[in-house]
Design a protein around this motif. Structure first.
Motif, mmCIF file in Angstrom:
data_model
loop_
_atom_site.group_PDB
_atom_site.id
_atom_site.type_symbol
_atom_site.label_atom_id
_atom_site.label_comp_id
_atom_site.label_asym_id
_atom_site.label_seq_id
_atom_site.Cartn_x
_atom_site.Cartn_y
_atom_site.Cartn_z
ATOM 1 N N SER A 63 -13.227 7.785 19.708
ATOM 2 C CA SER A 63 -12.686 9.007 19.470
ATOM 3 C C SER A 63 -12.754 9.117 18.049
ATOM 4 C CB SER A 63 -11.141 8.983 19.890
ATOM 5 O OG SER A 63 -10.987 8.710 21.258
ATOM 6 N N ALA A 64 -12.656 8.296 16.885
ATOM 7 C CA ALA A 64 -12.738 8.445 15.559
ATOM 8 C C ALA A 64 -13.934 8.843 15.323
ATOM 9 C CB ALA A 64 -12.366 7.152 15.016
ATOM 10 N N GLY A 65 -15.021 8.290 16.056
ATOM 11 C CA GLY A 65 -16.443 8.741 15.828
ATOM 12 C C GLY A 65 -16.556 10.382 16.124
ATOM 13 N N PHE A 66 -16.129 10.606 17.171
ATOM 14 C CA PHE A 66 -16.247 12.237 17.297
ATOM 15 C C PHE A 66 -15.561 13.036 16.505
ATOM 16 C CE2 PHE A 66 -13.787 15.536 19.156
ATOM 17 C CZ PHE A 66 -14.753 16.628 19.844
ATOM 18 N N VAL A 67 -14.244 12.500 16.008
ATOM 19 C CA VAL A 67 -13.323 13.409 15.039
ATOM 20 C C VAL A 67 -14.162 13.490 13.544
ATOM 21 C CG1 VAL A 67 -11.149 13.433 13.523
ATOM 22 C CG2 VAL A 67 -11.207 12.674 15.991
ATOM 23 N N VAL A 68 -14.843 12.196 13.436
ATOM 24 C CA VAL A 68 -15.426 12.435 11.890
ATOM 25 C C VAL A 68 -16.803 12.873 11.831
ATOM 26 C CG1 VAL A 68 -16.758 10.870 10.366
ATOM 27 C CG2 VAL A 68 -14.240 10.228 11.255
ATOM 28 N N SER A 69 -17.323 13.062 13.022
ATOM 29 C CA SER A 69 -18.765 13.646 13.128
ATOM 30 C C SER A 69 -18.962 15.173 13.555
ATOM 31 C CB SER A 69 -19.791 12.791 14.204
ATOM 32 O OG SER A 69 -19.306 12.682 15.557
ATOM 33 N N ASP B 45 -10.643 22.844 17.527
ATOM 34 C CA ASP B 45 -10.411 22.533 18.707
ATOM 35 C C ASP B 45 -9.402 21.902 19.534
ATOM 36 O OD1 ASP B 45 -11.479 21.770 21.710
ATOM 37 O OD2 ASP B 45 -12.595 23.739 21.417
ATOM 38 N N THR B 46 -8.772 22.141 20.645
ATOM 39 C CA THR B 46 -7.831 21.221 21.060
ATOM 40 C C THR B 46 -8.231 19.781 21.358
ATOM 41 O OG1 THR B 46 -6.693 22.983 22.107
ATOM 42 C CG2 THR B 46 -6.072 21.106 22.885
ATOM 43 N N THR B 47 -9.465 19.714 21.816
ATOM 44 C CA THR B 47 -10.170 18.542 21.932
ATOM 45 C C THR B 47 -10.062 17.649 20.835
ATOM 46 O OG1 THR B 47 -11.766 19.677 23.336
ATOM 47 C CG2 THR B 47 -12.504 17.318 22.657
ATOM 48 N N LEU B 48 -10.197 18.236 19.626
ATOM 49 C CA LEU B 48 -9.954 17.280 18.418
ATOM 50 C C LEU B 48 -8.503 16.864 18.276
ATOM 51 C CD1 LEU B 48 -10.857 16.736 15.628
ATOM 52 C CD2 LEU B 48 -9.764 18.759 14.873
ATOM 53 N N GLY B 49 -7.470 17.605 18.750
ATOM 54 C CA GLY B 49 -6.267 17.046 18.642
ATOM 55 C C GLY B 49 -6.160 15.836 19.830
ATOM 56 N N VAL B 50 -6.823 16.159 20.872
ATOM 57 C CA VAL B 50 -6.583 14.909 22.025
ATOM 58 C C VAL B 50 -7.168 13.582 21.477
ATOM 59 C CG1 VAL B 50 -7.295 14.246 24.430
ATOM 60 C CG2 VAL B 50 -6.263 16.682 24.040
ATOM 61 N N ALA B 51 -8.532 13.929 20.966
ATOM 62 C CA ALA B 51 -9.248 12.706 20.509
ATOM 63 C C ALA B 51 -8.719 12.102 19.164
ATOM 64 C CB ALA B 51 -10.827 13.054 19.978
ATOM 65 N N LEU C 141 -1.428 18.555 18.044
ATOM 66 C CA LEU C 141 -1.985 19.469 19.170
ATOM 67 C C LEU C 141 -1.653 20.918 18.715
ATOM 68 C CD1 LEU C 141 -1.157 17.343 22.241
ATOM 69 C CD2 LEU C 141 -3.321 17.727 21.349
ATOM 70 N N ARG C 142 -0.467 21.058 18.516
ATOM 71 C CA ARG C 142 -0.035 22.657 17.882
ATOM 72 C C ARG C 142 -0.653 22.878 16.703
ATOM 73 N NH1 ARG C 142 3.685 24.268 13.836
ATOM 74 N NH2 ARG C 142 4.535 26.268 14.405
ATOM 75 N N PHE D 149 -5.700 9.921 20.500
ATOM 76 C CA PHE D 149 -6.201 8.747 21.156
ATOM 77 C C PHE D 149 -6.410 7.823 20.015
ATOM 78 C CE2 PHE D 149 -7.365 7.267 25.423
ATOM 79 C CZ PHE D 149 -6.817 8.676 26.196
ATOM 80 N N VAL D 150 -6.896 7.950 18.825
ATOM 81 C CA VAL D 150 -7.119 7.339 17.898
ATOM 82 C C VAL D 150 -5.932 6.050 17.607
ATOM 83 C CG1 VAL D 150 -7.545 6.370 15.280
ATOM 84 C CG2 VAL D 150 -8.793 8.264 16.844
ATOM 85 N N ALA D 151 -4.422 6.632 17.809
ATOM 86 C CA ALA D 151 -3.247 5.875 17.425
ATOM 87 C C ALA D 151 -2.853 5.775 18.889
ATOM 88 C CB ALA D 151 -2.637 6.833 16.678
ATOM 89 N N LEU D 152 -2.801 6.631 19.582
ATOM 90 C CA LEU D 152 -1.800 6.551 21.038
ATOM 91 C C LEU D 152 -2.244 5.390 21.989
ATOM 92 C CD1 LEU D 152 0.606 7.913 21.984
ATOM 93 C CD2 LEU D 152 -0.994 9.367 23.298
ATOM 94 N N TRP D 153 -3.772 5.147 21.898
ATOM 95 C CA TRP D 153 -4.058 4.412 23.115
ATOM 96 C C TRP D 153 -3.615 3.003 22.873
ATOM 97 C CZ3 TRP D 153 -5.060 4.382 28.069
ATOM 98 C CH2 TRP D 153 -5.674 2.906 28.486
ATOM 99 N N PRO D 154 -4.159 2.081 21.578
ATOM 100 C CA PRO D 154 -3.462 0.968 21.272
ATOM 101 C C PRO D 154 -2.097 0.795 21.332
ATOM 102 C CG PRO D 154 -5.178 1.718 19.878
ATOM 103 C CD PRO D 154 -4.751 3.066 20.512
#
Length: 580
Positions: free
Chosen positions: A224-230, A177-183, A167-168, A186-191
């Motif tokens: 989230s991974a789809g958003f990050v990649v695309s 964008d900060t949204t990228l860091g959050v997304a 995030l930093r 999520f790829v790792a944090l939620w599971p």
């Protein structure tokens, strides 16, 4: 219940396959140092999702997958963030092994707990707790449980640290964008949070509920991974360049570079700075800049030339100071570039002095020769006296040429690395040469026969010969004497002091001032090259030269030579001091 479990398994497998497909696509279309760690992160999360869908509803299988998930996902996530940001924490094999050791211990501990006969046949269909107890000896089970618990805490620390750093990074770089860091988090944090919650409240909630939450977590991870990649522009400009770029430039600079904080304490220095000022990053960091370098930071502002003690001698440095600003425009410190200008300074001195010799001394002596030669045409003149004057002047010119050649030889010699010269041997050779030229002068010596210095004899011999010769040649005392002594300097144990003293008229102040100041002017210049040859020779040894006034008369010149270190191979300046 059966159809619910089937739907959950399909969601898990679908999310996993989506993540694996994205991993393959990124691997084929992107390049860069952070691409592979990101692909590994997607692959780890995707494989665990598929594994969950395949082994459900078997409790033992799910427990093992969960044990792998809450350790491997943080490991893959941290590896990606470290590589993406350009941090050196996992650069060596030892660092990587230390990083993975708690994970391996945790997985082994989980395996001991999971593979018990009762757990191996348990199913989530009943919705109850996992029945049965392990058949291993008590201490084995306790050790395995402890390793499993420690791995959970270790993984939690990794996830928190990696998420914060990611995030930093996204806030620091304008294209992210900060949204990228959050997304991406999520790829790792939620599971991982799902698995952690499962272990905490498994007894109170039906297991299918946790499977459903886990399936939802993997589905969100895939989105989230789809958003990050695309659209996340993750690989447009890797932040590692911003971290490693300045570090690489700093380390590759030949000039010493320091970074100091607001209190002028050293926070970073390059290899050249550590080598030049005989220190190390471990010793210099947090120390005051003045304690490491020998001068305050402000003394380098404006690009002035400073004389600093370095390696048993002195050198001349010029510096440049620039503020270090962060992205908010704040100035937490300053960068100081220190440039050794010794060679340039000495080259300028040689050009100035040799130019003066050619223009002034040579012109004056040639004018004298021409004048005397013209007078020879006058029959009333004493031809013998005029001829003797011409010969004397011509002899002076020859001596001057020999001095100039000697200077060039001193400055062009390539010192032999690690050579130890016996000082008494060189002094004896000098005394023999000078004594033969000036038999009326009593030359006495007091030199320890075992004393050695790491100085090339081809430089040391002409230095001492010029000093002794100057003392003998200009000594007009009734009983002229010259004393040559050498011993370890009591004030500087790292140096040997060689002293040449005489009872003559002393060295004129003008001559001493020119050498001491290190430069000549049209109104202030020396009469020859002898003292300059001494100065430049001492300079090459890394030592220093000083003149001591004698009472009631005479001269005493002290040459300090370094001990225990290799001779300075490049031209370094020497301090020329005047003592009372």
């Amino acid at each position: 219940m059966e159809h619910v479990l089937t739907a959950i398994r399909l969601v898990l497998i679908g999310a996993g396959l989506s993540l694996l497909s994205m991993a393959v696509w990124v691997r084929r279309t992107e390049s860069g140092s952070a691409t592979r760690p990101f692909v590994r992160l997607l692959a780890v999360v995707g494989l665990l999702a598929v594994a969950d869908g395949v082994v459900a509803p078997n409790i033992a299988g799910l427990s093992l997958v969960w044990a792998l998930a809450y350790t491997l996902i943080p490991v893959a996530f941290v590896a990606f963030v470290v590589e993406y940001y350009g941090l050196p924490y996992l650069a060596t094999t030892g660092q990587r092994l230390a990083f993975l050791a708690p994970v391996a211990a945790g997985i082994a501990g989980s395996a001991f707990v999971v593979f018990s006969p009762a757990m191996a046949t348990a199913s989530v269909m009943g919705g109850g707790a996992m029945a049965g107890s392990p058949t291993y000896p008590g201490f084995v089970y306790e050790a395995a449980s402890l390793a499993d618990s420690l791995a959970i805490f270790y993984a939690a620390g990794l996830v928190v640290a990696a998420t914060g750093l990611l995030l930093r990074t996204c806030r620091r770089y304008a294209h992210l964008d900060t949204t990228l860091g959050v997304a991406l988090s999520f790829v790792a944090l939620w599971p991982w949070l799902c698995y952690l919650a499962t272990a905490a409240v498994f007894d109170a909630v039906p297991a299918t509920a946790f499977l459903g939450a886990t399936a939802g977590g993997y589905a969100i991870s895939a989105l989230s991974a789809g958003f990050v990649v695309s659209t996340g522009r993750l690989f447009e400009a890797t932040p590692a360049a911003g971290t490693l770029g300045p570090e690489t430039v700093l380390d590759d600079l030949a000039d010493p570079v320091f970074v100091v904080d607001r209190q002028d304490r050293v926070v970073r220095l390059n290899d050249s700075a550590a080598e030049t000022f005989d220190t190390s990053p471990e010793a210099a960091v947090t120390e005051p800049f003045a304690a490491v370098v020998g001068a305050d930071v402000d003394e380098f502002v404006g690009g002035g030339c400073l004389e600093l003690a370095v390696g048993g001698g002195t050198r001349h440095f010029e510096g440049a100071v620039a503020p270090v600003e962060d992205r908010h425009g704040r100035t937490p410190g300053r960068a100081v570039v220190v440039r050794d200008v010794t060679r340039r300074r000495l080259r300028g001195q040689r050009l100035t002095v040799l130019n003066r010799v050619l223009r002034h001394n040579l012109r004056n002596r040639m004018t004298s020769i021409i004048g005397r030669a013209e007078l020879l045409t006058d029959a009333d003149r004493d031809e013998d006296e005029l001829a003797e004057g011409i010969l004397t002047t011509a002899d002076d010119l020859v001596t001057l040429g020999e001095r100039a050649r000697e200077v060039e030889q001193i400055m062009s010699v390539t010192p032999r690395a690690g050579e130890a010269t016996r000082l008494a041997t060189v002094v004896e050779s000098v005394i023999e040469t000078v004594g033969a030229a000036f038999p009326a002068v009593a030359i006495r010596t007091d030199v320890d026969p075992t004393l050695t210095v790491p100085v090339d004899e081809r430089i040391l011999e002409p230095v001492l010969r010029n000093l002794v010769e100057n003392a003998a040649e200009h000594n007009d005392a009734e009983t002229p004497t010259v004393d040559v002594t050498a011993d370890v300097d009591p004030d500087r144990p790292d140096a040997v002091a060689v002293t040449v003293a005489d009872n003559g008229p002393g060295i004129p102040e003008r001559e001493r001032a020119v050498i001491r100041d290190g430069e000549e002017s049209p109104l202030e210049h020396g009469s020859g090259l002898g003292l300059w040859a001494v100065y430049w020779g001492v300079t090459r040894t890394g030592g220093d030269l000083s003149f001591v006034a004698e009472e009631p008369g005479g001269a005493r010149v002290v040459v300090r030579l370094p001990r225990g270190a290799s001779e300075v191979a490049t031209a370094d300046p020497s301090a020329v001091a005047e003592a009372d």
